[in-house]
Scaffold this active site. Structure first.
Site, mmCIF file in Angstrom:
data_model
loop_
_atom_site.group_PDB
_atom_site.id
_atom_site.type_symbol
_atom_site.label_atom_id
_atom_site.label_comp_id
_atom_site.label_asym_id
_atom_site.label_seq_id
_atom_site.Cartn_x
_atom_site.Cartn_y
_atom_site.Cartn_z
ATOM 1 C CG ASN A 8 -12.385 21.876 0.290
ATOM 2 O OD1 ASN A 8 -12.780 21.295 -0.716
ATOM 3 N ND2 ASN A 8 -13.148 22.707 0.977
ATOM 4 N NE ARG A 61 -22.500 20.531 0.598
ATOM 5 C CZ ARG A 61 -21.175 20.698 0.722
ATOM 6 N NH1 ARG A 61 -20.476 19.931 1.538
ATOM 7 N NH2 ARG A 61 -20.549 21.639 0.034
ATOM 8 C CD GLN A 117 -23.337 22.164 7.195
ATOM 9 O OE1 GLN A 117 -23.033 21.001 7.096
ATOM 10 N NE2 GLN A 117 -22.536 23.116 6.762
ATOM 11 C CG HIS A 164 -19.209 21.535 6.754
ATOM 12 N ND1 HIS A 164 -20.136 21.817 5.784
ATOM 13 C CD2 HIS A 164 -18.164 20.976 6.107
ATOM 14 C CE1 HIS A 164 -19.675 21.442 4.604
ATOM 15 N NE2 HIS A 164 -18.460 20.942 4.772
HETATM 16 P P1 NDP Z 1 -15.963 15.541 -7.764
HETATM 17 O O1 NDP Z 1 -16.800 16.349 -8.688
HETATM 18 O O2 NDP Z 1 -14.544 15.281 -8.105
HETATM 19 O O3 NDP Z 1 -16.641 14.138 -7.496
HETATM 20 C C1 NDP Z 1 -18.000 13.957 -7.357
HETATM 21 C C2 NDP Z 1 -18.340 12.586 -7.876
HETATM 22 O O4 NDP Z 1 -19.693 12.283 -7.532
HETATM 23 C C3 NDP Z 1 -18.223 12.487 -9.381
HETATM 24 O O5 NDP Z 1 -17.411 11.369 -9.689
HETATM 25 C C4 NDP Z 1 -19.671 12.276 -9.803
HETATM 26 O O6 NDP Z 1 -19.824 11.436 -10.894
HETATM 27 C C5 NDP Z 1 -20.236 11.550 -8.615
HETATM 28 N N1 NDP Z 1 -21.701 11.556 -8.592
HETATM 29 C C6 NDP Z 1 -22.553 12.574 -8.798
HETATM 30 N N2 NDP Z 1 -23.819 12.164 -8.690
HETATM 31 C C7 NDP Z 1 -23.771 10.838 -8.437
HETATM 32 C C8 NDP Z 1 -24.774 9.854 -8.247
HETATM 33 N N3 NDP Z 1 -26.068 10.153 -8.313
HETATM 34 N N4 NDP Z 1 -24.372 8.582 -8.011
HETATM 35 C C9 NDP Z 1 -23.057 8.259 -7.972
HETATM 36 N N5 NDP Z 1 -22.061 9.173 -8.145
HETATM 37 C C10 NDP Z 1 -22.421 10.444 -8.375
HETATM 38 O O7 NDP Z 1 -16.072 16.308 -6.347
HETATM 39 P P2 NDP Z 1 -15.217 16.090 -5.026
HETATM 40 O O8 NDP Z 1 -14.882 14.652 -4.907
HETATM 41 O O9 NDP Z 1 -14.130 17.081 -4.923
HETATM 42 O O10 NDP Z 1 -16.326 16.506 -3.940
HETATM 43 C C11 NDP Z 1 -17.506 15.747 -3.791
HETATM 44 C C12 NDP Z 1 -18.447 16.416 -2.816
HETATM 45 O O11 NDP Z 1 -17.880 16.422 -1.524
HETATM 46 C C13 NDP Z 1 -18.739 17.886 -3.103
HETATM 47 O O12 NDP Z 1 -19.726 18.061 -4.086
HETATM 48 C C14 NDP Z 1 -19.196 18.367 -1.761
HETATM 49 O O13 NDP Z 1 -20.583 18.153 -1.587
HETATM 50 C C15 NDP Z 1 -18.442 17.488 -0.787
HETATM 51 N N6 NDP Z 1 -17.357 18.240 -0.130
HETATM 52 C C16 NDP Z 1 -17.376 18.349 1.240
HETATM 53 C C17 NDP Z 1 -16.424 19.087 1.887
HETATM 54 C C18 NDP Z 1 -16.406 19.176 3.386
HETATM 55 O O14 NDP Z 1 -15.776 20.079 3.924
HETATM 56 N N7 NDP Z 1 -17.044 18.262 4.103
HETATM 57 C C19 NDP Z 1 -15.393 19.828 1.161
HETATM 58 C C20 NDP Z 1 -15.370 19.525 -0.271
HETATM 59 C C21 NDP Z 1 -16.356 18.801 -0.870
HETATM 60 P P3 NDP Z 1 -19.531 11.870 -12.398
HETATM 61 O O15 NDP Z 1 -18.795 13.158 -12.386
HETATM 62 O O16 NDP Z 1 -18.727 10.685 -12.862
HETATM 63 O O17 NDP Z 1 -20.868 12.008 -12.994
#
Ligand code: NDP
Length: 400
Positions: free
Chosen positions: A147, A285, A314, A333
């Site tokens: 998603n 989140r 939630q 959400h």
């Molecule tokens: P990804 O894993 O593709 O991306 C997450 C990114 O966050 C990665 O690039 C990671 O960096 C980065 N990251 C982690 N910790 C840090 C930090 N401390 N500072 C800066 N960057 C950081 O996941 P998605 O993009 O698919 O999803 C992201 C989040 O979105 C999910 O974890 C979830 O919480 C939320 N989400 C919400 C939904 C909703 O319905 N509202 C649905 C789907 C997701 P790196 O890997 O380079 O370390």
């Protein structure tokens, strides 16, 4: 044979749908970048139907009962007398969606000695105490990418809604008004603004790509910097810290997972570093933001608007201040659970279960915790620890 407890959100108040506005949803084969969409051996549901609420059962009952397993589906997840908590002592697998999360705290994991697999039907496994899962050898898996694009579309919608003051303008029509001056006294063009994403992962990158045609100046920060070629393609400026990012941005969209490094990152101190009148959209989140600091910043005018679909806990209690704070565009959400997304993550959940029961490896990109450590996508994007603290407050929602 396994006992599986699947925690889903409640059916619509007027009953499970008997018809839908559209007859189909587009069938995708790959996500951007090439990862294939979920590929279970079969599915027992029609894509485009409501799968994420209790009666939809993620389309799993026929499959699981056909293998002789027991499936319990419930929305009753919070408090010591909830169905989830009562079932935990002999449950092998818990399936949960982040929209209506089955918080698996250390205490609950201790009550579930047989628990071996926690599946997130969607993305974001912060509702599980990952540290406790690591210590207990529980596998945590989610349906990576299922998603991500859904959320990116939603984030762009919310950015435009805030900057252009859409929701209050819509409300004037319902009130019988034609109050143009009231509507536009807080309305701007996005064009020319500085827009940034915290985290350029799957969602963050998709947001950058979708914002580019609005002729904004794009920025990002992330733990791992994108390649120079990718930065050039996206025409995006890198910032080594979140402080550096927020100082230049008019709009910040949050797209990192919730884990100990990001919990309450947007507190009074960080908000004070933003330009006066900035906008925040948070579809990642709720707990990445300090609840009360956001309210203070909206009331003082430090923030011009805040929107998103993620809260903590939630469901949020009736007295959660984000329900009533000024200049907000909050929804339940929903961004990652469109009917289109549900079809993908229901299929992905089935794929994970097929792998588990057939002793085949789960796709590496779906793993968050495995073999007593962060693994797969979890090893890349999370830090060990726990972000479930305070989740018991979700039980207060029941009392309304
Ligand atoms: P990804 O894993 O593709 O991306 C997450 C990114 O966050 C990665 O690039 C990671 O960096 C980065 N990251 C982690 N910790 C840090 C930090 N401390 N500072 C800066 N960057 C950081 O996941 P998605 O993009 O698919 O999803 C992201 C989040 O979105 C999910 O974890 C979830 O919480 C939320 N989400 C919400 C939904 C909703 O319905 N509202 C649905 C789907 C997701 P790196 O890997 O380079 O370390």
């Amino acid at each position: 044979m396994a006992k599986i407890v699947c925690v889903l959100y409640e059916d619509p108040v007027d009953g499970y749908p008997t018809s839908y506005p559209r007859d189909d949803v587009p069938a995708l084969s790959h996500y951007p970048g090439g990862q294939t969409v979920p590929s279970p051996k079969a599915i027992d549901f029609k894509p485009g139907t409501l799968l994420g609420s209790v009666s939809g059962e993620l389309g799993l009952r026929k499959f699981l009962e056909g293998l002789g397993h027991t499936l319990i589906v419930t929305s009753d997840k919070d408090g010591p007398n909830s169905r989830l908590e009562r079932e935990l002592p002999d449950t092998d697998i818990v399936i949960s969606q982040p929209f209506w999360p089955a918080y698996l705290t250390r205490e609950r994991i201790a009550k579930a000695p047989r628990l071996k697999l926690a599946i997130t039907a969607g993305i974001g496994s912060d509702h599980v105490d990952l540290q406790a899962a690591i210590e207990r050898g529980i596998t945590v898996a989610e349906v990576t990418f299922s998603n991500s694009i859904s959320v990116s579309e939603h984030a762009v919608m919310m950015i435009l809604s805030l900057v252009r003051n859409y929701i209050p303008s819509w409300q004037w029509v319902g009130k019988g008004g034609w109050n143009i001056a009231d509507c536009v006294a807080r309305s701007y063009d996005l064009e020319g603004m500085n827009a940034g994403v915290l985290a350029a992962g799957r969602i963050g990158q998709a947001v950058l790509r979708r914002l580019a045609p609005f002729d904004v100046k794009l920025h990002y920060t992330d733990r791992h910097r994108l390649s120079p070629a990718m930065e050039k393609e996206l025409k995006v400026t890198w910032h080594p810290t979140v402080e550096s990012l927020v100082q230049v941005c008019d709009v910040v969209s949050i797209h990192c997972p919730l884990h100990p490094e990001t919990e309450h990152l947007f507190n009074d101190t960080l908000l004070a570093k933003m330009k006066r009148g900035s906008y925040i959209v948070n579809t990642a989140r709720g707990k990445i933001c300090d609840r009360d600091a956001i309210v203070r910043a909206l009331k003082s005018g430090q923030l011009a608007g805040y929107a998103g679909d993620v809260w903590f806990p939630q469901p949020p209690p009736q007295d959660h201040p984000w329900r009533t704070m000024p200049h907000h565009g909050m929804t339940p959400h929903t961004s990652g659970t469109s009917l289109s997304a549900q079809a993908r993550y229901a299929a992905g959940t089935r794929e994970i279960l097929e792998c588990w029961f057939e002793h085949r490896p789960i796709r590496n990109e779906y793993l968050i915790v495995d073999g007593g450590k962060l693994a797969g996508a979890g090893a890349h994007s999370y830090s060990p620890g726990d972000a479930t603290g305070g989740s018991a407050q979700a039980a207060r929602f029941k009392k309304h």
